[in-house]
Design a protein around this motif. Structure first.
Motif, short mmCIF file in Angstrom:
data_model
loop_
_atom_site.label_atom_id
_atom_site.label_comp_id
_atom_site.label_asym_id
_atom_site.label_seq_id
_atom_site.Cartn_x
_atom_site.Cartn_y
_atom_site.Cartn_z
N ALA A 10 -7.83 -0.88 -12.98
CA ALA A 10 -9.13 -1.55 -13.05
C ALA A 10 -10.24 -0.53 -12.85
N ASP A 11 -11.45 -0.90 -13.26
CA ASP A 11 -12.60 -0.01 -13.11
C ASP A 11 -13.08 0.03 -11.66
N PHE A 12 -12.97 -1.12 -10.98
CA PHE A 12 -13.45 -1.23 -9.61
C PHE A 12 -12.48 -2.08 -8.79
N ARG A 13 -12.54 -1.89 -7.47
CA ARG A 13 -11.67 -2.63 -6.57
C ARG A 13 -12.50 -3.21 -5.41
N VAL A 14 -12.41 -4.52 -5.24
CA VAL A 14 -12.96 -5.20 -4.08
C VAL A 14 -11.76 -5.63 -3.24
N ALA A 15 -11.78 -5.30 -1.95
CA ALA A 15 -10.62 -5.59 -1.10
C ALA A 15 -11.06 -6.13 0.24
N THR A 16 -10.19 -6.91 0.86
CA THR A 16 -10.42 -7.35 2.23
C THR A 16 -9.97 -6.27 3.19
N ALA A 17 -10.36 -6.40 4.43
CA ALA A 17 -9.92 -5.44 5.45
C ALA A 17 -8.42 -5.50 5.65
N ASN A 18 -7.80 -6.61 5.28
CA ASN A 18 -6.35 -6.78 5.45
C ASN A 18 -5.53 -6.17 4.33
N ALA A 19 -6.17 -5.70 3.29
CA ALA A 19 -5.43 -5.10 2.18
C ALA A 19 -4.79 -3.79 2.62
N ARG A 20 -3.70 -3.44 1.95
CA ARG A 20 -2.98 -2.20 2.24
C ARG A 20 -2.63 -1.53 0.91
N PHE A 21 -2.64 -0.20 0.94
CA PHE A 21 -2.43 0.58 -0.28
C PHE A 21 -1.38 1.66 -0.02
N ALA A 22 -0.42 1.79 -0.92
CA ALA A 22 0.61 2.81 -0.75
C ALA A 22 1.17 3.26 -2.08
N ALA A 23 1.33 4.57 -2.21
CA ALA A 23 2.06 5.16 -3.34
C ALA A 23 3.40 5.62 -2.76
N ASN A 24 4.31 4.68 -2.55
CA ASN A 24 5.50 4.92 -1.73
C ASN A 24 6.70 5.42 -2.52
N PHE A 25 6.46 6.12 -3.60
CA PHE A 25 7.54 6.51 -4.50
C PHE A 25 8.53 7.49 -3.87
N VAL A 26 8.02 8.54 -3.22
CA VAL A 26 8.97 9.54 -2.69
C VAL A 26 9.77 8.97 -1.53
N LYS A 27 9.25 7.96 -0.87
CA LYS A 27 10.03 7.28 0.17
C LYS A 27 11.25 6.59 -0.43
N LEU A 28 11.13 6.26 -1.71
CA LEU A 28 12.24 5.63 -2.44
C LEU A 28 13.14 6.66 -3.13
N GLY A 29 12.80 7.94 -3.00
CA GLY A 29 13.55 8.96 -3.73
C GLY A 29 13.22 8.93 -5.21
N PHE A 30 11.99 8.53 -5.53
CA PHE A 30 11.58 8.31 -6.91
C PHE A 30 10.37 9.17 -7.24
N HIS A 31 9.98 9.18 -8.49
CA HIS A 31 8.77 9.88 -8.93
C HIS A 31 7.67 8.85 -9.14
N PRO A 32 6.42 9.17 -8.82
CA PRO A 32 5.33 8.22 -9.08
C PRO A 32 5.28 7.82 -10.54
N GLY A 33 4.78 6.60 -10.79
CA GLY A 33 4.68 6.09 -12.14
C GLY A 33 3.38 5.34 -12.36
N PHE A 34 3.35 4.54 -13.43
CA PHE A 34 2.19 3.74 -13.84
C PHE A 34 0.97 4.62 -14.15
N GLY A 35 1.24 5.89 -14.46
CA GLY A 35 0.13 6.80 -14.77
C GLY A 35 -0.62 7.28 -13.54
N LEU A 36 -0.12 6.95 -12.36
CA LEU A 36 -0.86 7.26 -11.13
C LEU A 36 -1.04 8.75 -10.88
N THR A 37 -0.13 9.60 -11.37
CA THR A 37 -0.33 11.03 -11.15
C THR A 37 -1.54 11.56 -11.91
N HIS A 38 -2.05 10.76 -12.84
CA HIS A 38 -3.32 11.10 -13.50
C HIS A 38 -4.48 10.29 -12.92
#
Length: 256
Positions: A115-143
């Protein structure tokens, strides 16, 4: 699968509400539904901005990597099917405001960052937890993630796999507005309205200039991420990572 997409047009703003209870896992069908809705709204000249939100308190827990065919794919390459739909989402020509009231994890973070913008509550949480899974990041996130919050902050999120609070990532630029409890959708709609009151052709042209070659860059990044994920998906560490996350314990990784 229980994926559901609802679209409501309110004046010059369209609201896309998605759900896949109980955890709102991202699937091929869910992404396809969002992409279909965005393409339909792209053809509606009255719509100038889109709000993307979840029907539940949880935004999106990412992809279900633990279940057989958790992607809900039909072919032999579920990851590629999944990312083909992600590319369609990035290709949408109209600005999108994501309203995030809960966790946006892994591919869920990727969807939020699309998305172009993000509105979030204080309760929201964000994680790129790929390496914790033994995986490589995806969804284009490395860009997209370094493009949004900078290389150093993105590297921290990727390599620690930590879960971050809204108040931590808002100064980085990951969250544009913080909404009080019970006001998330109102805040997201007001943000969208501040865009939608402007000249529609100018909105489209300016957004296209700002995003320039983003779709091409994301597509190239996804091809690389896809190849790396295929390599890691067959490792013992990936299997252990998925088990460890499901069992809420640290992974016992062996590098194989």
């Amino acid at each position: 699968m229980s994926e559901q997409i609802d679209v409501e047009v309110l004046g010059h703003i369209a609201k896309i509400t998605f759900q896949n209870p109980p955890l709102n896992f991202a699937t091929v069908s869910l992404l396809r539904g969002i992409a279909d809705a965005l393409e339909s709204l792209a053809a509606d000249d009255d719509v100038r901005c889109v709000v993307l939100t979840s029907a539940t308190d949880l935004f999106c827990a990412g992809a279900d990597l633990a279940s057989p065919n958790g992607f809900g794919a039909e072919g032999s390459d579920p990851l590629r099917e999944f990312y083909d739909q992600a590319i369609r989402i990035f290709a949408s020509p109209k600005p999108v405001v994501a309203a995030i009231g809960g966790a946006a994890i892994g591919a869920g973070l990727g969807l939020a960052v699309a998305a172009d913008f993000r509105v979030a509550t204080a309760n929201a949480r964000f994680a790129a937890n790929f390496v914790k899974l033994g995986f490589h990041p995806g969804f284009g996130l490395t860009h997209t993630l370094p493009r949004l919050i900078g290389q150093q902050r993105a590297a921290e999120m990727f390599l620690t796999s930590d879960r971050y609070k809204t108040e931590e990532v808002a100064p980085w630029g990951l969250v544009d507005r913080i909404a009080e409890d019970g006001t998330l959708l109102d805040n997201a709609m007001a943000f969208a309205e501040s865009i939608a009151v402007n000249a529609p052709l100018s909105i489209l042209a300016t957004r296209a200039t700002l995003r320039k070659t983003l779709v091409q860059e994301v597509t190239e990044t996804l091809l690389h991420e896809h190849a790396e994920q295929l390599k890691l998906q067959v490792t013992e560490d990936f299997a252990e990572g998925v088990r460890a996350v499901n069992e809420r314990r640290p992974g016992n990784f062996k590098g194989c």
